[in-house]
Design a protein around this motif. Structure first.
Motif: not given
Length: 240
Positions: A143-145, A150-152, A162-163, A166-169
């Motif tokens: 999950l961290e990778s 994707v530069e969350a 959470d990001d 916000a980015r609809s991923l």
């Protein structure tokens, strides 16, 4: 000092087919036993003895034809009774190599970024082989990778998850599930918490959906529809 006796038997003929879980098919299928090498032994001491048997089998799925390995062990100390028939039986300890999990197939990890694909393979291998503490840690690392790739944005994994929403991923419901997976990984890493195989497989399945939507489907679409961009350039604006 105890005495130990052993005998070995190789069987390759007249071996029956049985239903076993198949790693490639992701479900229980009929397997042919190609060969079986059995060790039978006994250990004698103080007027008592313990007997054991261990069968090592090469098996092949009769559906996908995947070849794998099965080990089945019994011993005279693991005797139980069938209360319906009243007959005793030896409890079998069974292991498959490579490990496997029913109801789940390996995704096309070769379409993932290399580093993410490596973490995914290790996470899945750990869970399939019942290394549940390592599996929980590996899922959190996966999950961290993804978040890093994707530069969350965020100072920690919780903020980065959470990001993703916000980015609809991922959906709102998906974010709630990812936070549960984050906590699951934290417990494995910091408290050596051993989660169940069902919990870890569900967590991995959730992350697999992100991998499929973010990487695998776009890669397939790019390859499948690669000629359409050239056609689009030739069409008039009204025809596009």
């Amino acid at each position: 000092m105890s005495d130990v006796t052993k005998e070995f038997e190789l069987q390759t003929d007249k071996l029956l087919a049985h239903n076993y879980p198949c790693r490639k098919c992701g479900l229980e299928t009929k397997h042919q036993t190609v060969s079986r090498y059995t060790e039978r032994g006994a250990q004698y001491y103080g007027g008592h003895h313990i007997d054991w048997a261990e069968s090592n089998e090469i098996i092949q799925c009769l559906g996908c034809e995947e070849v794998s390995f099965r080990k089945c062990s019994t011993n005279s100390e693991s005797l139980d009774y069938n209360y319906k028939t009243g007959q005793p039986y030896y409890v079998e300890t069974v292991a498959f190599y490579p490990g496997r999990a029913l109801g789940s197939k390996v995704i096309d990890h070769w379409l993932l970024p290399w580093s993410i694909g490596e973490v995914y393979k290790e996470a899945r291998t750990a869970i399939e082989n019942e290394l549940f503490i390592i599996g929980g840690i590996a899922i959190r690392s996966l999950l961290e990778s993804i978040c890093s790739d994707v530069e969350a944005k965020g100072r920690n994994l919780a903020k980065k998850i959470d990001d993703l929403h916000a980015r609809s991923l991922v959906t709102k419901e998906g974010v709630e599930t990812l936070h549960k997976i984050r906590l699951l990984g934290n417990l494995s890493a910091h408290a050596a918490k051993r989660h169940t195989k069902d919990q870890l497989m569900l967590a991995l399945e959730v992350v697999e959906h992100i991998l499929i939507g973010t990487y695998i489907i776009p890669a397939r679409a790019k390859d499948t529809f690669k000629g359409l961009d050239e056609v689009k350039k030739l069409l008039a604006p009204d025809d596009q």
